[in-house]
Design an enzyme around this catalytic site. Sequence first.
Site, PDB file in Angstrom:
ATOM      1  N   ASN A  85       2.854  -7.318 -10.514  1.00 33.63           N
ATOM      2  CA  ASN A  85       3.479  -8.054  -9.409  1.00 33.63           C
ATOM      3  C   ASN A  85       4.803  -8.671  -9.827  1.00 33.63           C
ATOM      4  O   ASN A  85       5.779  -8.672  -9.062  1.00 33.63           O
ATOM      5  CB  ASN A  85       2.538  -9.155  -8.915  1.00 33.63           C
ATOM      6  CG  ASN A  85       1.352  -8.622  -8.149  1.00 33.63           C
ATOM      7  OD1 ASN A  85       1.252  -7.425  -7.890  1.00 33.63           O
ATOM      8  ND2 ASN A  85       0.427  -9.498  -7.798  1.00 33.63           N
ATOM      9  N   ARG A 417       1.255   5.374   2.983  1.00 28.25           N
ATOM     10  CA  ARG A 417       0.791   5.597   1.608  1.00 28.25           C
ATOM     11  C   ARG A 417      -0.541   6.327   1.698  1.00 28.25           C
ATOM     12  O   ARG A 417      -1.461   5.852   2.356  1.00 28.25           O
ATOM     13  CB  ARG A 417       0.603   4.275   0.858  1.00 28.25           C
ATOM     14  CG  ARG A 417       1.851   3.408   0.755  1.00 28.25           C
ATOM     15  CD  ARG A 417       1.597   2.212  -0.152  1.00 28.25           C
ATOM     16  NE  ARG A 417       2.560   1.162   0.043  1.00 28.25           N
ATOM     17  CZ  ARG A 417       3.752   1.114  -0.531  1.00 28.25           C
ATOM     18  NH1 ARG A 417       4.107   2.082  -1.349  1.00 28.25           N
ATOM     19  NH2 ARG A 417       4.593   0.112  -0.306  1.00 28.25           N
ATOM     20  N   ARG A 447       7.981   1.907  -0.257  1.00 33.54           N
ATOM     21  CA  ARG A 447       8.505   1.500  -1.564  1.00 33.54           C
ATOM     22  C   ARG A 447       7.616   1.937  -2.720  1.00 33.54           C
ATOM     23  O   ARG A 447       6.417   1.692  -2.730  1.00 33.54           O
ATOM     24  CB  ARG A 447       8.693  -0.022  -1.593  1.00 33.54           C
ATOM     25  CG  ARG A 447       9.347  -0.546  -2.872  1.00 33.54           C
ATOM     26  CD  ARG A 447       9.574  -2.018  -2.790  1.00 33.54           C
ATOM     27  NE  ARG A 447      10.618  -2.338  -1.834  1.00 33.54           N
ATOM     28  CZ  ARG A 447      10.724  -3.507  -1.206  1.00 33.54           C
ATOM     29  NH1 ARG A 447       9.825  -4.441  -1.408  1.00 33.54           N
ATOM     30  NH2 ARG A 447      11.716  -3.720  -0.357  1.00 33.54           N
ATOM     31  N   HIS A 477       5.548   1.942   9.890  1.00 31.93           N
ATOM     32  CA  HIS A 477       4.479   1.268   9.159  1.00 31.93           C
ATOM     33  C   HIS A 477       3.174   1.269   9.952  1.00 31.93           C
ATOM     34  O   HIS A 477       2.144   0.821   9.466  1.00 31.93           O
ATOM     35  CB  HIS A 477       4.924  -0.173   8.851  1.00 31.93           C
ATOM     36  CG  HIS A 477       4.101  -0.874   7.830  1.00 31.93           C
ATOM     37  ND1 HIS A 477       3.296  -1.953   8.132  1.00 31.93           N
ATOM     38  CD2 HIS A 477       3.944  -0.666   6.509  1.00 31.93           C
ATOM     39  CE1 HIS A 477       2.689  -2.383   7.042  1.00 31.93           C
ATOM     40  NE2 HIS A 477       3.059  -1.613   6.037  1.00 31.93           N
ATOM     41  N   TYR A 510      -8.906  -2.571  -0.767  1.00 30.82           N
ATOM     42  CA  TYR A 510      -8.241  -3.440   0.201  1.00 30.82           C
ATOM     43  C   TYR A 510      -9.177  -3.704   1.377  1.00 30.82           C
ATOM     44  O   TYR A 510      -9.910  -2.812   1.803  1.00 30.82           O
ATOM     45  CB  TYR A 510      -6.971  -2.794   0.758  1.00 30.82           C
ATOM     46  CG  TYR A 510      -5.840  -2.569  -0.205  1.00 30.82           C
ATOM     47  CD1 TYR A 510      -5.995  -2.739  -1.583  1.00 30.82           C
ATOM     48  CD2 TYR A 510      -4.582  -2.179   0.259  1.00 30.82           C
ATOM     49  CE1 TYR A 510      -4.948  -2.521  -2.454  1.00 30.82           C
ATOM     50  CE2 TYR A 510      -3.530  -1.956  -0.610  1.00 30.82           C
ATOM     51  CZ  TYR A 510      -3.716  -2.122  -1.966  1.00 30.82           C
ATOM     52  OH  TYR A 510      -2.674  -1.905  -2.825  1.00 30.82           O
ATOM     53  N   HIS A 634      -6.183  -7.655   3.137  1.00 31.60           N
ATOM     54  CA  HIS A 634      -5.110  -6.889   3.768  1.00 31.60           C
ATOM     55  C   HIS A 634      -5.243  -6.823   5.284  1.00 31.60           C
ATOM     56  O   HIS A 634      -4.354  -6.307   5.971  1.00 31.60           O
ATOM     57  CB  HIS A 634      -5.102  -5.465   3.174  1.00 31.60           C
ATOM     58  CG  HIS A 634      -3.846  -4.701   3.397  1.00 31.60           C
ATOM     59  ND1 HIS A 634      -3.763  -3.625   4.261  1.00 31.60           N
ATOM     60  CD2 HIS A 634      -2.621  -4.838   2.860  1.00 31.60           C
ATOM     61  CE1 HIS A 634      -2.532  -3.137   4.245  1.00 31.60           C
ATOM     62  NE2 HIS A 634      -1.817  -3.851   3.404  1.00 31.60           N
TER      63      HIS A 634
END
Length: 726
Positions: A85, A417, A447, A477, A510, A634
Amino acid sequence: MSDVEVAGKEKPVSDTAEVKATEVKAAEVEAPEPPPLLTDYDNPEYYINRELSHLQFNIRVLEQALNEEHPLLERLRFLLIFSSNMDEFFEIRVSGLKRQIEFSREQVGLDGMRPADVLKEINRITHVQVERQYNILNEILLPELRKNGIYFLRRNEFTDAQKSWIRTFFFQEVMPIISPIGLDPAHPFPRLANKILNFIVELEGKDAFGRETGMAIIPAPRSLPRFVQLPRQVCDKEGDHYVFLSSIIHQHAGDLFPGMTVKGCYQFRLTRNSDLSLENDEVEDLATALQGELLSRSYGDEVRLEVVDNCPRYLSDFLLKQFDLTEDDRYEINGPVNLTRLMDVCNSENHQHLQFEPFTPGYPKGLPTKSDRLMDAIQKEDVLLLHPFQSFTPVVDILRQAAKDPSVLAIKQTLYRTGAHSQMVDALVDAARHGKEVTVVVEIRARFDEEENLKLARRLQEAGAVVVYGVVGYKTHAKMMLIVRREGRKIVRYAHVGTGNYHQGNARLYTDYSLLTCDPDITSDVHKVFQQLTGMGKALRVKKLFHAPFTLKKGIIDLINQEAERARAGEKAHIIIKINSVTEPQAIKALYKASQAGAKVDLIVRGICCLQPGIPGLSENITVRSIIGRFLEHTRVFYFYNGGEEKVYCASADLMTRNLDHRVETCFPIEHPKHVIRVRRELSAYLSDNTRSFILKGDGEYERRVPVRNQKERNAQLTLLETLAV
């Protein structure tokens, strides 16, 4: 005598009147005056800086390495996640602040802090926390790992047998790959790649050409492992014995410079700006432009120097000068400079007793286990899943079913992703080869997943799928899938919408909601969003979804305002928002006004929160908590009491300007009464958590919540595992 009995007894009129008068007087004395309402909503004192809040989240992750309730290897994992992170924090956030200052484009947010002041505070905090991280590693975790048969050996611990094995390994596996670079006029300081392990070597003597430079650089190629497990036959104890690559190179640095004396060999690592920037107006082919940007990612502007703490100051000063960095950018560390490469140890099959207990995600009762019957079940009732507590398999299976079903005409899906080996992509490829009309919106600007997504896009195109890259300037997204099927004389649509990515690995790590539905309005809305992504034209009107950048921000703020109006009217008003980040100014101001109106506001914010709770007259009715546990929180959920007619929405978006104004996002309603009740119950589990939750204080720092005396321990994630998983 019980309260009920007292309440039932009659009293003389005079006594009753006297009691009531006394109660009124007491109420007049004891009831505090409500604080005056604050209306200067742009006051910087009411906001927390975005980057500093982000840093606080990373610190909460590091705190888990100290939590003895976690298994030992999981504590190590949290420490390594902190490292990862922090790498991204410097690559993206710190580099962004530096560029603002460099190009005189400083942006001052609602908190009023200038980038230079934010950087100064970041430097102060991060130096302390990085030193703390290595203290935790060296003084707590490594000794505990040794007690459990996991050894990371130092050079002074090598036995003769280990030295011999390491020497053979060095000459066979390391030396043929490494290219040491002597520094002289013909060999200027090399341009080193981002986050690569390097060594600066101090030399004495002349080489074969008579050069006497005194200094060299050894870059360690990415292909080399950062640690090596020693074979059992050279170890004098039971257990797993590891040696760091840095120790191997230190041990044999002299062999890289024959005839010269190595006076010192010190590891260091450089962090660079890794944010990709594309000038939208100049892009003709997004994929080609991005491919070009990826080639230069490893060589962005220098941001941070990590160097081992025993490196002489004049050598690390030399490195700072080469990289044009300042003293604040130097991080002296006591250990490996690339900790994240230790993650494989956390996954060791030899030490599963030091990891979280395995679990099997639950499968909803009544949902067919045979994939060819899933659509029949969805026709009867929406299916709501909460991952990882419930299986992601139905989402994969319905796509597989659609790929082979001759009645399915078309499939549309977004991919943000997905992972290197995605069963979802396999199913899409299969569908295209079976002659289905397959359209995939691949967000190649996700990213750090850009290169992988480009490969997935090429694979889909080769199979015959139509691949588009969304809209230039707006990341796609949204998480949605649409299946179009002919059933008799009708065309029926089935949709999946969710809060998380189509990544099966993430679905085990998640927390995310998935909704499988054939609701005509929702599926029609999903179809319209796909039309906007693949075609051109004005924004299409949707019935049930909110979608960014068009209606999502307004829709959520309107719901917040409606709850505030109910509070002003004296009605019960309650807002619960569970989300990853809260930074959007208009949303924050709406929540402040709801608090002022008397609405109860519970925010469950995993990471960044720029809203400041507990300010009298502004946010005293707002509580902000963060849950850090086994799974990465998440889910994005919006709950509104709505006068008893509860409303629940789930979304792919956070309350951030980038999500609401600069991305394509969807927010979908949860409408079935039993699903609404269920989501409310699951939110309540998070609100009652007193073992993994941190409460945001007025000073911007977080305090871990612990059970008070005689209070039962409550762990939301554990509760959900027990109720939903097998």
